[in-house]
Design a protein around this motif. Structure first.
Motif, PDB file in Angstrom:
ATOM      1  N   MET A   1      37.827   1.561 -10.627  1.00 38.56           N
ATOM      2  CA  MET A   1      36.992   2.225  -9.631  1.00 38.56           C
ATOM      3  C   MET A   1      35.518   2.166 -10.037  1.00 38.56           C
ATOM      4  N   GLN A   2      35.249   2.454 -11.298  1.00 36.20           N
ATOM      5  CA  GLN A   2      33.859   2.456 -11.766  1.00 36.20           C
ATOM      6  C   GLN A   2      33.200   1.095 -11.577  1.00 36.20           C
ATOM      7  N   ALA A   3      33.969   0.044 -11.806  1.00 36.38           N
ATOM      8  CA  ALA A   3      33.415  -1.312 -11.695  1.00 36.38           C
ATOM      9  C   ALA A   3      33.067  -1.666 -10.258  1.00 36.38           C
ATOM     10  N   ALA A   4      33.679  -1.008  -9.294  1.00 36.81           N
ATOM     11  CA  ALA A   4      33.468  -1.349  -7.882  1.00 36.81           C
ATOM     12  C   ALA A   4      32.295  -0.605  -7.256  1.00 36.81           C
ATOM     13  N   ILE A   5      31.796   0.421  -7.898  1.00 38.16           N
ATOM     14  CA  ILE A   5      30.737   1.233  -7.304  1.00 38.16           C
ATOM     15  C   ILE A   5      29.434   0.452  -7.154  1.00 38.16           C
ATOM     16  N   LYS A   6      28.978  -0.172  -8.227  1.00 38.25           N
ATOM     17  CA  LYS A   6      27.714  -0.908  -8.165  1.00 38.25           C
ATOM     18  C   LYS A   6      27.774  -2.069  -7.163  1.00 38.25           C
ATOM     19  N   PRO A   7      28.818  -2.911  -7.197  1.00 37.45           N
ATOM     20  CA  PRO A   7      28.898  -3.977  -6.181  1.00 37.45           C
ATOM     21  C   PRO A   7      28.977  -3.413  -4.764  1.00 37.45           C
ATOM     22  N   GLY A   8      29.713  -2.324  -4.578  1.00 34.22           N
ATOM     23  CA  GLY A   8      29.824  -1.723  -3.254  1.00 34.22           C
ATOM     24  C   GLY A   8      28.488  -1.239  -2.739  1.00 34.22           C
ATOM     25  N   LEU A   9      27.747  -0.554  -3.608  1.00 35.83           N
ATOM     26  CA  LEU A   9      26.414  -0.090  -3.218  1.00 35.83           C
ATOM     27  C   LEU A   9      25.489  -1.264  -2.928  1.00 35.83           C
ATOM     28  N   THR A  10      25.555  -2.287  -3.765  1.00 34.63           N
ATOM     29  CA  THR A  10      24.711  -3.470  -3.564  1.00 34.63           C
ATOM     30  C   THR A  10      25.041  -4.153  -2.238  1.00 34.63           C
ATOM     31  N   MET A  11      26.328  -4.341  -1.953  1.00 28.84           N
ATOM     32  CA  MET A  11      26.709  -4.999  -0.701  1.00 28.84           C
ATOM     33  C   MET A  11      26.310  -4.148   0.504  1.00 28.84           C
ATOM     34  N   GLY A  12      26.462  -2.843   0.393  1.00 27.18           N
ATOM     35  CA  GLY A  12      26.060  -1.960   1.480  1.00 27.18           C
ATOM     36  C   GLY A  12      24.570  -2.025   1.744  1.00 27.18           C
ATOM     37  N   LEU A  13      23.792  -2.036   0.675  1.00 25.38           N
ATOM     38  CA  LEU A  13      22.335  -2.111   0.835  1.00 25.38           C
ATOM     39  C   LEU A  13      21.901  -3.473   1.380  1.00 25.38           C
ATOM     40  N   VAL A  14      22.584  -4.541   0.952  1.00 29.16           N
ATOM     41  CA  VAL A  14      22.281  -5.869   1.496  1.00 29.16           C
ATOM     42  C   VAL A  14      22.632  -5.901   2.990  1.00 29.16           C
ATOM     43  N   ALA A  15      23.775  -5.329   3.354  1.00 26.47           N
ATOM     44  CA  ALA A  15      24.165  -5.285   4.767  1.00 26.47           C
ATOM     45  C   ALA A  15      23.141  -4.500   5.582  1.00 26.47           C
ATOM     46  N   LEU A  16      22.670  -3.393   5.034  1.00 26.43           N
ATOM     47  CA  LEU A  16      21.639  -2.613   5.723  1.00 26.43           C
ATOM     48  C   LEU A  16      20.341  -3.401   5.845  1.00 26.43           C
ATOM     49  N   ALA A  17      19.967  -4.087   4.790  1.00 32.09           N
ATOM     50  CA  ALA A  17      18.734  -4.874   4.829  1.00 32.09           C
ATOM     51  C   ALA A  17      18.831  -5.950   5.909  1.00 32.09           C
ATOM     52  N   VAL A  18      19.964  -6.640   5.967  1.00 31.92           N
ATOM     53  CA  VAL A  18      20.158  -7.678   6.988  1.00 31.92           C
ATOM     54  C   VAL A  18      20.116  -7.060   8.380  1.00 31.92           C
ATOM     55  N   THR A  19      20.760  -5.908   8.546  1.00 30.12           N
ATOM     56  CA  THR A  19      20.772  -5.221   9.839  1.00 30.12           C
ATOM     57  C   THR A  19      19.365  -4.812  10.253  1.00 30.12           C
ATOM     58  N   TYR A  20      18.631  -4.222   9.347  1.00 29.17           N
ATOM     59  CA  TYR A  20      17.280  -3.752   9.676  1.00 29.17           C
ATOM     60  C   TYR A  20      16.330  -4.920   9.917  1.00 29.17           C
ATOM     61  N   ILE A  21      16.494  -5.999   9.162  1.00 24.57           N
ATOM     62  CA  ILE A  21      15.652  -7.182   9.389  1.00 24.57           C
ATOM     63  C   ILE A  21      15.935  -7.749  10.779  1.00 24.57           C
ATOM     64  N   ALA A  22      17.215  -7.852  11.127  1.00 25.61           N
ATOM     65  CA  ALA A  22      17.565  -8.338  12.473  1.00 25.61           C
ATOM     66  C   ALA A  22      17.008  -7.405  13.533  1.00 25.61           C
ATOM     67  N   TYR A  23      17.075  -6.107  13.300  1.00 24.60           N
ATOM     68  CA  TYR A  23      16.538  -5.127  14.258  1.00 24.60           C
ATOM     69  C   TYR A  23      15.037  -5.323  14.449  1.00 24.60           C
ATOM     70  N   PHE A  24      14.307  -5.517  13.351  1.00 24.01           N
ATOM     71  CA  PHE A  24      12.856  -5.671  13.453  1.00 24.01           C
ATOM     72  C   PHE A  24      12.468  -7.009  14.076  1.00 24.01           C
ATOM     73  N   ILE A  25      13.285  -8.037  13.883  1.00 27.12           N
ATOM     74  CA  ILE A  25      13.003  -9.333  14.512  1.00 27.12           C
ATOM     75  C   ILE A  25      13.270  -9.247  16.010  1.00 27.12           C
ATOM     76  N   ASP A  26      14.489  -8.833  16.358  1.00 26.59           N
ATOM     77  CA  ASP A  26      14.892  -8.695  17.760  1.00 26.59           C
ATOM     78  C   ASP A  26      16.164  -7.860  17.789  1.00 26.59           C
ATOM     79  N   ALA A  27      16.079  -6.675  18.363  1.00 32.02           N
ATOM     80  CA  ALA A  27      17.218  -5.757  18.377  1.00 32.02           C
ATOM     81  C   ALA A  27      18.446  -6.385  19.030  1.00 32.02           C
ATOM     82  N   GLY A  28      18.244  -7.309  19.945  1.00 32.37           N
ATOM     83  CA  GLY A  28      19.354  -7.976  20.607  1.00 32.37           C
ATOM     84  C   GLY A  28      20.225  -8.786  19.653  1.00 32.37           C
TER      85      GLY A  28
END
Length: 175
Positions: free
Chosen positions: A1-28
Motif C-alpha cells: 500500500m505504501q508503495a502505491a501512494i506516491k505513484p497514485g498521487l503523481t498520476m492523479g496530479l498529472v491527470a489534473l494537469a492534463v485536464t486543466y491544460i485542456a480546459y484552458f486551451i479549449d473547454a470543449g
C-alpha cells in the motif's frame, strides 16, 4: 500500500494537469473522445512505468497479487485526486462548464445516432429530454461521485490487466 501512494498521487496530479491544460486551451476538448484516448494512454504509460519501478525495488520479481494490489491502489488514489480536482473545476472554478460539456456531449450523442442510421427526430421529445438531463446530471457532484463508483469496476479490470503485464516470477525458485 505504501508503495502505491506516491505513484497514485503523481498520476492523479498529472491527470489534473492534463485536464486543466485542456480546459484552458479549449473547454470543449474535455468532451472529446480524442482527449479521453490521449489521457488513457498517458495513464497506462505512467502506471506501467511506476509498476516496473516498484518491481525493480522488490528485486526484479513481483507476484500477480502484489502487482494487482499496487496497480489498483495507485489507480484508486489517482482517481480520488482527479475526482476532487474535477469537482473543483466544475463547481468552483467554472460552474458554467458542466452545462457546456453536457451540451457538447448531447450533440455528440445525436451525431453518433445519426451516423448509426437512427434519425434523432424520430425519437419522442421526452426521450431526447431524458438523454439531455442524464448527460447534464453526470457533471453534478452527485453524478461525478456516482460515476467514480462505477469507475471502481473499471479500475479493477485495468488493475487485472496491468497485474498480468507487471508480474514477473522468479523461475529459479521452481526447483
Amino acid at each position: 500500500m505504501q508503495a502505491a501512494i506516491k505513484p497514485g498521487l503523481t498520476m492523479g496530479l498529472v491527470a489534473l494537469a492534463v485536464t486543466y491544460i485542456a480546459y484552458f486551451i479549449d473547454a470543449g476538448l474535455l468532451a472529446s473522445g480524442w482527449f479521453a484516448l490521449i489521457a488513457l494512454v498517458i495513464f497506462f504509460a505512467l502506471i506501467i512505468y511506476f509498476g516496473k519501478e516498484y518491481r525493480t525495488e522488490l528485486g526484479g520479481f513481483m507476484s500477480f497479487g502484489t502487482a494487482f494490489n499496487f496497480s489498483f491502489i495507485s489507480i484508486l488514489i489517482s482517481g480520488i485526486v482527479s475526482l476532487v480536482g474535477q469537482i473543483l473545476l466544475f463547481q468552483v472554478i467554472d460552474p458554467s462548464l458542466p452545462q457546456v460539456l453536457a451540451d457538447i456531449t448531447f450533440e455528440n450523442s445525436i451525431k453518433m445516432m445519426e451516423s448509426l442510421g437512427q434519425n434523432p427526430d424520430s425519437l419522442p421529445p421526452d426521450t431526447l429530454d431524458e438523454i439531455r438531463n442524464s448527460t447534464a446530471s453526470s457533471f453534478t457532484i452527485g453524478g461525478q461521485v456516482k460515476n467514480f463508483g462505477f469507475a471502481l469496476i473499471g479500475y479493477a479490470v485495468i488493475a487485472l490487466i496491468l497485474a498480468a503485464i507487471l508480474k514477473k516470477r522468479d523461475k529459479s525458485l521452481d526447483y
